[in-house]
Write an enzyme that holds these catalytic residues in place. Structure first.
Site, short mmCIF file in Angstrom:
data_model
loop_
_atom_site.label_atom_id
_atom_site.label_comp_id
_atom_site.label_asym_id
_atom_site.label_seq_id
_atom_site.Cartn_x
_atom_site.Cartn_y
_atom_site.Cartn_z
N ASN A 143 0.87 -1.18 0.00
CA ASN A 143 0.00 0.00 0.00
C ASN A 143 0.90 1.23 0.00
OD1 ASN A 143 -1.76 2.07 0.58
ND2 ASN A 143 -2.19 1.41 2.67
N LYS A 188 0.04 4.21 -0.14
CA LYS A 188 -0.61 5.38 0.48
C LYS A 188 -0.43 6.61 -0.43
CE LYS A 188 0.35 3.46 5.00
NZ LYS A 188 0.10 3.69 6.41
N HIS A 222 -9.44 1.17 5.11
CA HIS A 222 -8.15 1.33 5.81
C HIS A 222 -8.38 2.24 7.02
CE1 HIS A 222 -4.06 2.55 6.70
NE2 HIS A 222 -3.66 1.50 5.99
N GLU A 250 -6.78 4.63 8.15
CA GLU A 250 -6.58 6.06 7.88
C GLU A 250 -7.85 6.66 7.28
OE1 GLU A 250 -2.98 5.60 5.63
OE2 GLU A 250 -1.88 5.16 7.47
N GLU A 270 -5.31 -5.14 10.60
CA GLU A 270 -4.29 -4.11 10.80
C GLU A 270 -4.55 -3.40 12.13
OE1 GLU A 270 -2.32 -2.93 6.88
OE2 GLU A 270 -3.98 -1.55 7.20
N GLY A 302 2.46 2.23 10.80
CA GLY A 302 3.37 3.36 10.70
C GLY A 302 4.26 3.55 11.91
N SER A 344 3.48 -2.33 10.24
CA SER A 344 4.93 -2.34 10.48
C SER A 344 5.62 -3.64 10.08
CB SER A 344 5.23 -2.00 11.95
OG SER A 344 4.78 -0.69 12.23
C1 PEP Z 1 -0.75 0.18 6.18
O1 PEP Z 1 -0.96 1.37 6.33
O2 PEP Z 1 -1.55 -0.54 5.54
C2 PEP Z 1 0.46 -0.36 6.78
C3 PEP Z 1 0.50 -1.63 7.03
O3 PEP Z 1 1.45 0.55 7.06
P1 PEP Z 1 2.92 0.24 7.65
O4 PEP Z 1 3.39 -1.07 7.03
O5 PEP Z 1 3.73 1.40 7.19
O6 PEP Z 1 2.77 0.13 9.11
#
Ligand code: PEP
Length: 248
Positions: free
Chosen positions: A11, A13, A98, A100, A166, A172, A207
Site C-alpha cells: 500500500n 498510500k 483502511h 486512515e 491491521e 506506521g 509495520s
Molecule cells: C498500512 O498502512 O496498511 C500499513 C500496514 O502501514 P505500515 O506497514 O507502514 O505500518
C-alpha cells in the site's frame, strides 16, 4: 482446510511519483519466481494506476487501488473514482476501510461495506481492513471491535474477499503484535466468517518489514501481509516477499 495462496500487498498510500514506478520492473525481476506461488500486489495512488498496470504488464505482479467510490454506477460525484474506473485502469483489487480512511475521513462500517459491494460489482476483489486501536486493546475490546467491523464491513454479496487485520497501534510505527497475538485475532476472524467460503484470505498489516516478515508469515492463520512504508522500494518489498516460506 487446504492452504490458501498467499497474498502480499503493498500500500503506497499518498507517496510516490510516476518516476517511482520504475520500482515495479525491479521488483518483478527479483520476485518473479516467487510470484508463481504468492500473489504479489502493488497499490499505488490512483493517478499512477494505469501506468503502474502498464509497467506490470508481462510480469506476474498485480496492481490494485487504495479506495473506491461506494457508487457502483457512473454518476455526478465530483472527485470520486468508481471501482469500474479502477478496473478499467488495470486494477484487480481495491483496499477499502483502511484505518486512515476510517479515522481521517470518518468512514463508517456501512460505507466500507458499500465500497466493498461496489468493488465486487466491478469485478475487483475488495481487501477489507479491520483492526483495533491501542485503547480498545488495553480495554480488552479487541474481539468486540473486530466482530463488529467484520460483521458490518464485509460485503453481503458472495464473491472473492480478502480481510486485512491491521491493528491501528501498529501502523506506521515500530510496534507489532506477537505472532501468537496475530494468530489469536486471525482465528477469531476466521470463526466470525463461519459459513462464508473458506477461500477468504486473512492478511496481517502493521509495520511489516524485512526483519520481522519471516516470523509473521510463520504465525498460523496468516495468509499474507499488507505492507505500507516497506513496500515503496523494491529492495525492502522483495526482501519481505522472499521471506515467505512459499517463496522458496
Ligand atoms: C498500512 O498502512 O496498511 C500499513 C500496514 O502501514 P505500515 O506497514 O507502514 O505500518
Amino acid at each position: 482446510m487446504a492452504a490458501l495462496k498467499p497474498l502480499i500487498a503493498g500500500n503506497w498510500k499518498m507517496f510516490g511519483r510516476q518516476a517511482d514506478l520504475s520500482e515495479i520492473p525491479v521488483l518483478a525481476e527479483r520476485v518473479g519466481e516467487a510470484a508463481k506461488s504468492i500473489d504479489v500486489l502493488i497499490c499505488p495512488p490512483a493517478p499512477m494506476l494505469a501506468i503502474a498496470a502498464w509497467r506490470a504488464k508481462d510480469t506476474p505482479l498485480l496492481i490494485g487501488a487504495q479506495d473506491c467510490s461506494a457508487a457502483a454506477l457512473d454518476s455526478p460525484r465530483t472527485g470520486d473514482v468508481s471501482a469500474a474506473m479502477l478496473a478499467d485502469a488495470g486494477a484487480r483489487y481495491v483496499i477499502v476501510g483502511h484505518s486512515e480512511r476510517r479515522t481521517i475521513f470518518g468512514e463508517t462500517d456501512a460505507l466500507v461495506r458499500a465500497k466493498a459491494e461496489a468493488a465486487l460489482t466491478a469485478g475487483l476483489t475488495p481487501i477489507v481492513c479491520v483492526g483495533e486501536t491501542q485503547g480498545e486493546r488495553t480495554a480488552g475490546r479487541v474481539e468486540e471491535v473486530i466482530c463488529r467491523q467484520v460483521g458490518e464491513s464485509i460485503p453481503q454479496t458472495r464473491g472473492p474477499l480478502v480481510i486485512a487485520y491491521e491493528p491501528v497501534w501498529c501502523i506506521g510505527g515500530a510496534a507489532t503484535p506477537t505472532p501468537s497475538q496475530i494468530t489469536q485475532v486471525h482465528s477469531f476472524i476466521r470463526e466470525t466468517l463461519a459459513g462464508r467460503g473458506g477461500d477468504t484470505r486473512i492478511l496481517y498489516g502493521g509495520s511489516v518489514n524485512p526483519g520481522n516478515a519471516g516470523e509473521i508469515f510463520g504465525a498460523p492463520g496468516v495468509d499474507g501481509a499488507l505492507v505500507g512504508r516497506a513496500s515503496l522500494k523494491a529492495d525492502d518489498f522483495s526482501a519481505i516477499i522472499l521471506a515467505h516460506p512459499a517463496a522458496s
